[in-house]
Design a protein around this motif. Structure first.
Motif, mmCIF file in Angstrom:
data_model
loop_
_atom_site.group_PDB
_atom_site.id
_atom_site.type_symbol
_atom_site.label_atom_id
_atom_site.label_comp_id
_atom_site.label_asym_id
_atom_site.label_seq_id
_atom_site.Cartn_x
_atom_site.Cartn_y
_atom_site.Cartn_z
ATOM 1 N N ILE A 342 -31.090 92.481 -44.461
ATOM 2 C CA ILE A 342 -32.409 93.023 -44.797
ATOM 3 C C ILE A 342 -32.239 93.855 -46.068
ATOM 4 C CG2 ILE A 342 -34.353 94.420 -44.002
ATOM 5 C CD1 ILE A 342 -33.255 93.986 -41.130
ATOM 6 N N SER A 343 -33.016 93.532 -47.120
ATOM 7 C CA SER A 343 -32.799 94.228 -48.390
ATOM 8 C C SER A 343 -34.112 94.603 -49.069
ATOM 9 C CB SER A 343 -31.974 93.354 -49.338
ATOM 10 O OG SER A 343 -32.657 92.155 -49.652
ATOM 11 N N TRP A 344 -34.044 95.680 -49.843
ATOM 12 C CA TRP A 344 -35.181 96.125 -50.670
ATOM 13 C C TRP A 344 -34.646 96.460 -52.061
ATOM 14 C CZ3 TRP A 344 -39.935 96.327 -52.125
ATOM 15 C CH2 TRP A 344 -40.391 97.335 -52.962
ATOM 16 N N GLY A 351 -41.208 94.781 -56.966
ATOM 17 C CA GLY A 351 -40.276 94.993 -55.863
ATOM 18 C C GLY A 351 -40.119 93.750 -55.015
ATOM 19 N N GLU A 352 -38.963 93.636 -54.342
ATOM 20 C CA GLU A 352 -38.693 92.492 -53.470
ATOM 21 C C GLU A 352 -38.102 92.971 -52.154
ATOM 22 O OE1 GLU A 352 -36.254 89.571 -55.285
ATOM 23 O OE2 GLU A 352 -37.725 89.011 -56.813
ATOM 24 N N PHE A 353 -38.780 92.594 -51.063
ATOM 25 C CA PHE A 353 -38.235 92.809 -49.727
ATOM 26 C C PHE A 353 -37.795 91.449 -49.211
ATOM 27 C CE2 PHE A 353 -38.695 92.580 -45.143
ATOM 28 C CZ PHE A 353 -37.938 93.678 -44.725
ATOM 29 N N GLN A 405 -46.511 87.971 -52.872
ATOM 30 C CA GLN A 405 -46.313 86.570 -52.535
ATOM 31 C C GLN A 405 -45.086 86.417 -51.655
ATOM 32 O OE1 GLN A 405 -46.049 84.562 -56.300
ATOM 33 N NE2 GLN A 405 -48.266 84.358 -56.512
ATOM 34 N N LEU A 406 -45.158 85.415 -50.771
ATOM 35 C CA LEU A 406 -44.028 85.125 -49.887
ATOM 36 C C LEU A 406 -43.291 83.908 -50.414
ATOM 37 C CD1 LEU A 406 -42.500 85.768 -47.268
ATOM 38 C CD2 LEU A 406 -44.046 84.182 -46.084
ATOM 39 N N ASP A 407 -42.032 84.096 -50.756
ATOM 40 C CA ASP A 407 -41.191 83.004 -51.250
ATOM 41 C C ASP A 407 -40.202 82.625 -50.146
ATOM 42 O OD1 ASP A 407 -40.098 81.331 -53.507
ATOM 43 O OD2 ASP A 407 -38.317 82.498 -52.997
ATOM 44 N N ILE A 408 -40.149 81.316 -49.836
ATOM 45 C CA ILE A 408 -39.303 80.848 -48.732
ATOM 46 C C ILE A 408 -38.285 79.853 -49.274
ATOM 47 C CG2 ILE A 408 -39.258 79.735 -46.476
ATOM 48 C CD1 ILE A 408 -42.200 80.496 -46.150
ATOM 49 N N LYS A 409 -37.026 80.126 -49.019
ATOM 50 C CA LYS A 409 -35.955 79.195 -49.355
ATOM 51 C C LYS A 409 -35.116 78.971 -48.090
ATOM 52 C CE LYS A 409 -35.440 80.205 -54.293
ATOM 53 N NZ LYS A 409 -36.659 81.025 -54.403
ATOM 54 N N SER A 410 -34.837 77.708 -47.794
ATOM 55 C CA SER A 410 -34.118 77.417 -46.557
ATOM 56 C C SER A 410 -33.346 76.120 -46.673
ATOM 57 C CB SER A 410 -35.104 77.336 -45.387
ATOM 58 O OG SER A 410 -34.421 77.186 -44.170
ATOM 59 N N THR A 411 -32.197 76.088 -46.010
ATOM 60 C CA THR A 411 -31.367 74.884 -45.937
ATOM 61 C C THR A 411 -30.987 74.653 -44.474
ATOM 62 O OG1 THR A 411 -30.444 75.344 -48.132
ATOM 63 C CG2 THR A 411 -29.262 73.769 -46.731
ATOM 64 N N THR A 419 -38.638 86.099 -48.855
ATOM 65 C CA THR A 419 -38.732 87.194 -49.819
ATOM 66 C C THR A 419 -40.191 87.522 -50.104
ATOM 67 O OG1 THR A 419 -36.678 86.444 -50.868
ATOM 68 C CG2 THR A 419 -38.035 88.014 -52.099
ATOM 69 N N ALA A 420 -40.558 88.785 -49.897
ATOM 70 C CA ALA A 420 -41.893 89.271 -50.240
ATOM 71 C C ALA A 420 -41.816 89.920 -51.618
ATOM 72 C CB ALA A 420 -42.383 90.273 -49.199
ATOM 73 N N LYS A 421 -42.517 89.325 -52.591
ATOM 74 C CA LYS A 421 -42.456 89.806 -53.970
ATOM 75 C C LYS A 421 -43.716 90.586 -54.314
ATOM 76 C CE LYS A 421 -39.512 85.977 -55.483
ATOM 77 N NZ LYS A 421 -39.316 84.879 -56.452
ATOM 78 N N PHE A 422 -43.540 91.877 -54.652
ATOM 79 C CA PHE A 422 -44.655 92.765 -54.950
ATOM 80 C C PHE A 422 -44.768 93.006 -56.454
ATOM 81 C CE2 PHE A 422 -43.457 93.617 -50.607
ATOM 82 C CZ PHE A 422 -44.643 93.862 -49.963
#
Length: 430
Positions: A342-344, A351-353, A405-411, A419-422
């Protein structure tokens, strides 16, 4: 014309008065010569002005120098004023036509004007883009020769325009258009083309939502009803009874979770714009860490990273709900022994959570629909994990209200990162 006639008669009389003495005292032929010369001069004067009028009639322009002599000056003056007024009226008409054309081009709906044989007279740029028309080359062509979908051709042939036609075009299969034909000016037709893709999508989502809610609640209700009926009609031992009651309690909690998430989603959608108060990210991350530890029960390695330089601005309850759902999903879908980070982080750009896990991962085809209500990649696994199918919908709406915005990366088999980008406007300095 009376003044011009009087002028002509006076000139003729003057010629006669001069010609009579000359003919009496000199010679008859001399008198007639003077009389004819007077008439010839008068005819030459009129012919000269008539020739000017004839030349002007072949190329009428507003020319201030257009003037004559005597009675002709009045005629030329009236022609000048009439031509000037006429050109002003034509200019005003052209201006109104240009404004009407510009208004037609500015419409967000497509507009196509058809004649009595469904041939194209005019279309705006929106219709060109929607239907693939090119007015420069398609004017005069039958619209059915360009838009060749069978349902559209049948709609034209039936001539029953009481209801619009909804269809997709071959050119833009991902778009849905509503075509409404309105008769006007006798048997001419105005074709209105409206893009209803978003409306159709929302209607589909509404139908899916109702169906999904019914489906999600039906299963626990069926279980509850079945166990209640069993307990009412049969004698069961204490151990069996307790097992039934425990399963009933689980299903009740499941329905309670679904209803609570629905209420949360509804309150977010109808709430006023979120606050712009600073949210202590260190405290929020600490709370998320404790919640993750409690949900994980020691089965995962949980790491929290905080750059410690900036906080967020917004509604703390909404942000806690959104971030909490991301963390809970990471714990649910990461096998025991996995790692969750979990990162901020904040920068001048925003900002990115982020919540990163080493879980089961998600196939790329599912990612665009993950934030839809009740959408699940694997329904059975989602229920077993305790999800309601509304968590990411809540995340999406909460973030949208904070311009994020919600950015989703998955494998698959490797893990996922949400990632929530503010924007920078939502990040405050300490």
């Amino acid at each position: 014309m009376s003044s011009q006639l009087m002028r002509a008669l006076l000139l003729a009389l003057l010629s006669t008065v001069i010609a009579l003495p000359v003919g009496y005292f000199v010679a008859h032929w001399a008198g007639w010569t003077v009389f004819c010369l007077g008439l010839a001069l008068q005819m030459a004067f009129h012919f000269r002005n008539f020739a000017r009028l004839d030349r002007w009639s072949h190329n009428p322009v507003v020319d201030p120098s257009l003037e004559g002599e005597g009675a002709w000056d009045g005629i030329f003056g009236r022609l000048y004023r009439h031509e000037k007024d006429l050109r002003e009226q034509i200019a005003e008409r052209d201006h109104q036509i240009a404004m009407l054309f510009a208004a037609g081009q500015a419409l967000t709906d497509g507009v196509v004007l058809l004649d009595t044989h469904n041939q194209i007279l005019f279309c705006n740029s929106t219709a060109e883009d929607q239907l693939g028309l090119v007015i420069r080359t398609d004017r005069g062509q039958s619209v059915a020769n360009i838009v060749r979908q069978p349902e559209f051709v049948a709609y034209l042939e039936e001539s029953d325009f009481s209801r619009p036609l909804t269809m997709r075009t071959e050119r833009k299969e991902d778009r849905v258009f509503s075509i409404h034909i309105i008769p006007y000016a006798g048997s001419r037709r105005l074709m209105q083309v409206k893009d209803v893709t978003q409306t159709e999508r929302l209607d589909r989502m509404r139908r899916d939502f109702v169906a999904n809610v019914s489906h999600e609640l039906r299963t626990p209700l069926t279980v509850l009803a079945g166990f209640l009926e069993t307990l009412q009609e049969f004698d069961v031992d204490r151990e069996e009874r307790n097992r039934y009651l425990e399963m009933m309690a689980d299903q009740s909690k499941r329905m309670q979770s679904i209803v609570q998430d629905l209420l949360t989603l509804s309150s977010i959608e109808s709430a006023p714009p979120p606050d712009n108060e600073p949210v202590d990210m260190a405290s929020l991350l600490d709370k998320l860490h404790r919640d993750a530890d409690g949900l994980s029960a020691g089965r995962h390695t949980i790491i929290v990273e905080n750059d410690g330089h900036n906080d967020l601005r917004g509604s703390e309850p909404e942000l806690v709900s959104a971030f909490g759902n991301l963390v809970a999903n990471a714990v649910r879908y990461t096998p025991a022994g996995g790692k969750i980070r979990i990162s901020w982080r904040a920068s001048p750009q925003g900002g990115e959570f982020a919540v990163q896990d080493s879980g089961i991962g998600i196939e790329a085809k599912h990612i665009p629909r993950l934030t839809e209500r009740f959408y699940r990649v694997d329904r059975g696994r989602s229920r077993d994990a305790g999800g309601t199918g509304l968590g990411l919908a809540i995340v999406k709406h909460s973030l949208n209200r904070h311009q994020a915005q919600l950015d989703i990366k998955s494998t698959p088999g490797v893990g996922s990162c949400f990632t929530a980008k503010f924007p920078a406007s939502r990040v405050s300095s300490l």
